[in-house]
Design a protein around this motif. Structure first.
Motif, mmCIF file in Angstrom:
data_model
loop_
_atom_site.group_PDB
_atom_site.id
_atom_site.type_symbol
_atom_site.label_atom_id
_atom_site.label_comp_id
_atom_site.label_asym_id
_atom_site.label_seq_id
_atom_site.Cartn_x
_atom_site.Cartn_y
_atom_site.Cartn_z
ATOM 1 N N UNK A 41 -42.172 110.239 14.838
ATOM 2 C CA UNK A 41 -41.052 110.359 15.759
ATOM 3 C C UNK A 41 -40.556 108.995 16.209
ATOM 4 N N UNK A 42 -41.489 108.082 16.450
ATOM 5 C CA UNK A 42 -41.085 106.760 16.920
ATOM 6 C C UNK A 42 -41.565 105.632 16.023
ATOM 7 N N UNK A 43 -42.662 105.822 15.308
ATOM 8 C CA UNK A 43 -43.192 104.709 14.507
ATOM 9 C C UNK A 43 -43.831 105.227 13.231
ATOM 10 N N UNK A 44 -43.980 104.324 12.274
ATOM 11 C CA UNK A 44 -44.759 104.579 11.064
ATOM 12 C C UNK A 44 -45.391 103.262 10.639
ATOM 13 N N UNK A 45 -46.695 103.266 10.450
ATOM 14 C CA UNK A 45 -47.395 102.046 10.051
ATOM 15 C C UNK A 45 -47.181 101.719 8.578
ATOM 16 N N UNK A 46 -46.482 102.586 7.851
ATOM 17 C CA UNK A 46 -46.118 102.266 6.471
ATOM 18 C C UNK A 46 -44.957 101.264 6.444
ATOM 19 N N UNK A 91 -37.724 104.134 17.533
ATOM 20 C CA UNK A 91 -37.989 104.185 18.968
ATOM 21 C C UNK A 91 -36.714 104.356 19.782
ATOM 22 N N UNK A 92 -35.711 103.556 19.512
ATOM 23 C CA UNK A 92 -34.488 103.592 20.326
ATOM 24 C C UNK A 92 -33.781 104.943 20.194
ATOM 25 N N UNK A 93 -33.727 105.483 18.985
ATOM 26 C CA UNK A 93 -33.113 106.799 18.795
ATOM 27 C C UNK A 93 -33.866 107.865 19.580
ATOM 28 N N UNK A 94 -35.188 107.794 19.541
ATOM 29 C CA UNK A 94 -36.013 108.737 20.294
ATOM 30 C C UNK A 94 -35.737 108.637 21.791
ATOM 31 N N UNK A 95 -35.704 107.431 22.330
ATOM 32 C CA UNK A 95 -35.488 107.253 23.766
ATOM 33 C C UNK A 95 -34.107 107.755 24.182
ATOM 34 N N UNK A 96 -33.107 107.522 23.362
ATOM 35 C CA UNK A 96 -31.752 107.984 23.686
ATOM 36 C C UNK A 96 -31.643 109.497 23.687
ATOM 37 N N UNK A 97 -32.531 110.174 22.958
ATOM 38 C CA UNK A 97 -32.456 111.628 22.868
ATOM 39 C C UNK A 97 -33.378 112.368 23.825
ATOM 40 N N UNK A 98 -34.095 111.651 24.688
ATOM 41 C CA UNK A 98 -35.019 112.307 25.614
ATOM 42 C C UNK A 98 -34.269 113.063 26.705
ATOM 43 N N UNK A 99 -34.806 114.212 27.064
ATOM 44 C CA UNK A 99 -34.217 115.006 28.141
ATOM 45 C C UNK A 99 -34.735 114.521 29.484
ATOM 46 N N UNK A 105 -38.382 114.923 30.437
ATOM 47 C CA UNK A 105 -39.392 114.007 29.901
ATOM 48 C C UNK A 105 -39.526 112.742 30.729
ATOM 49 N N UNK A 106 -38.796 112.658 31.822
ATOM 50 C CA UNK A 106 -38.739 111.409 32.576
ATOM 51 C C UNK A 106 -40.098 111.025 33.152
ATOM 52 N N UNK A 107 -40.966 111.998 33.404
ATOM 53 C CA UNK A 107 -42.266 111.698 33.996
ATOM 54 C C UNK A 107 -43.352 111.442 32.962
ATOM 55 N N UNK A 108 -43.055 111.640 31.686
ATOM 56 C CA UNK A 108 -44.045 111.424 30.630
ATOM 57 C C UNK A 108 -43.947 109.979 30.155
ATOM 58 N N UNK A 109 -44.840 109.159 30.641
ATOM 59 C CA UNK A 109 -44.758 107.730 30.348
ATOM 60 C C UNK A 109 -45.023 107.421 28.882
ATOM 61 N N UNK A 110 -45.831 108.238 28.207
ATOM 62 C CA UNK A 110 -46.097 107.986 26.790
ATOM 63 C C UNK A 110 -44.829 108.212 25.972
ATOM 64 N N UNK A 111 -44.118 109.313 26.268
ATOM 65 C CA UNK A 111 -42.891 109.606 25.527
ATOM 66 C C UNK A 111 -41.830 108.541 25.743
ATOM 67 N N UNK A 112 -41.884 107.862 26.876
ATOM 68 C CA UNK A 112 -40.855 106.884 27.208
ATOM 69 C C UNK A 112 -41.278 105.441 26.896
#
Length: 296
Positions: free
Chosen positions: A35-40, A114-122, A125-132
């Motif tokens: 969703x936000x990263x890939x180590x590949x 990461x940036x696309x994920x953050x822009x799409x958060x509802x 999700x504001x209280x979920x620090x891991x998601x943000x």
């Protein structure tokens, strides 16, 4: 990238071959996107990522000598998202600016979503620090995990009792998981040779580490359950934000902790459904097997 990886995942799943230094090690997986990263990061293996992080740590330790000192700096600024974003954009010659620019230049290929994920958060999700977690924080977490492993590996290996906490998302989703209850949490029953939970558990048991599939227990409850067993250590496998936070929780309790990040974050929390993910088995073996065992 994700669609392409999903198409070839069946043809390139891990085999039973004994590649690497452990019987359970071998090719980690096909490239997968999280969703936000890939180590590949566009490569066919996560080996380039691990080599890059190691070299970065060596370089940054010349700027801030001592793993503990560099860890203290990371943790001091990690929660200050606006400061990190601002400093990352400028080259003011400060230590933090130099660190963020070096990390960004080297690690941004692994955090393209990461940036696309953050822009799409509802708003929910504001209280979920891991998601943000921001991109700058991801890069600091990557460095932090490498540094914590350097600081704690020897103490972890010398611990009287060692456990590993494995994420359920490493299971083979093509079949029903047959894990069974253990004394602390669920344990792998070894029902599938290609399942990453089985392969990881085999490596850990070979190294004298007790693996558990972390489903129900809270970390504080686990720690209380381990009291009286002598000096114990913890190994974690999780997505990058969860692993960094878990390592900090253990270090606050003076517990030697090491960990390996998942190759990509693809669980329900991030994707809205469970998707198969992987972990680098050779790097796991390197972390948990003493050098004398590697050479024998």
């Amino acid at each position: 990238m994700e669609a392409e990886c999903d198409c070839i995942i069946e043809s390139m799943r891990p085999t039973n071959g004994m590649a690497g230094r452990s019987p359970a090690a071998g090719p980690s997986c096909v490239p997968v996107a999280g969703k936000t990263y890939s180590l590949f990061g566009g490569d066919l293996s996560t080996e380039p990522y691990y080599g890059r992080v190691r070299r970065l740590a060596d370089e940054l330790l010349r700027i801030v000598p001592g793993e503990e000192s560099l860890l203290a700096l990371i943790r001091k600024v990690d929660g200050r998202k606006r400061l990190l974003a601002r400093v990352a954009r400028r080259a003011d010659g400060s230590v933090l600016s130099s660190i963020l620019r070096l990390l960004g230049d080297s690690l941004s290929q692994y955090t393209t979503n990461v940036r696309t994920h953050l822009n799409g958060l509802s708003m929910r999700s504001v209280t979920d620090r891991r998601l943000r977690t921001t991109e700058e924080q991801y890069h600091l977490h990557m460095l932090e995990i490498e540094l914590v492993n350097r600081v704690h590996r020897d103490r972890f290996l010398r611990s009287d009792f060692r456990i590993a906490l494995l994420p359920h998302c490493l299971r083979d989703f093509r079949s029903q998981c047959r894990s069974v209850p253990g004394d602390l949490d669920s344990v792998c029953a070894g029902c599938s040779e290609t399942c990453f939970l089985h392969r990881v558990s085999a490596i850990l048991r070979e190294a004298g580490i007790h693996p558990y599939i972390w489903r129900n227990a809270e970390l504080s409850t686990l720690i209380r359950s381990l009291e009286g067993r002598g000096a114990f250590g913890v190994l974690g496998i999780a997505c990058i934000p969860e692993l960094a936070w878990g390592m900090r929780a253990c270090m606050k309790r003076k517990i030697p902790v090491v960990g390996i990040p998942l190759d990509a974050n693809r669980c329900m929390r991030w994707m809205g459904r469970f998707e198969e993910t992987s972990v680098n088995l050779d790097r796991l073996s390197e972390l948990v097997i003493a050098e004398s065992s590697w050479r024998s």
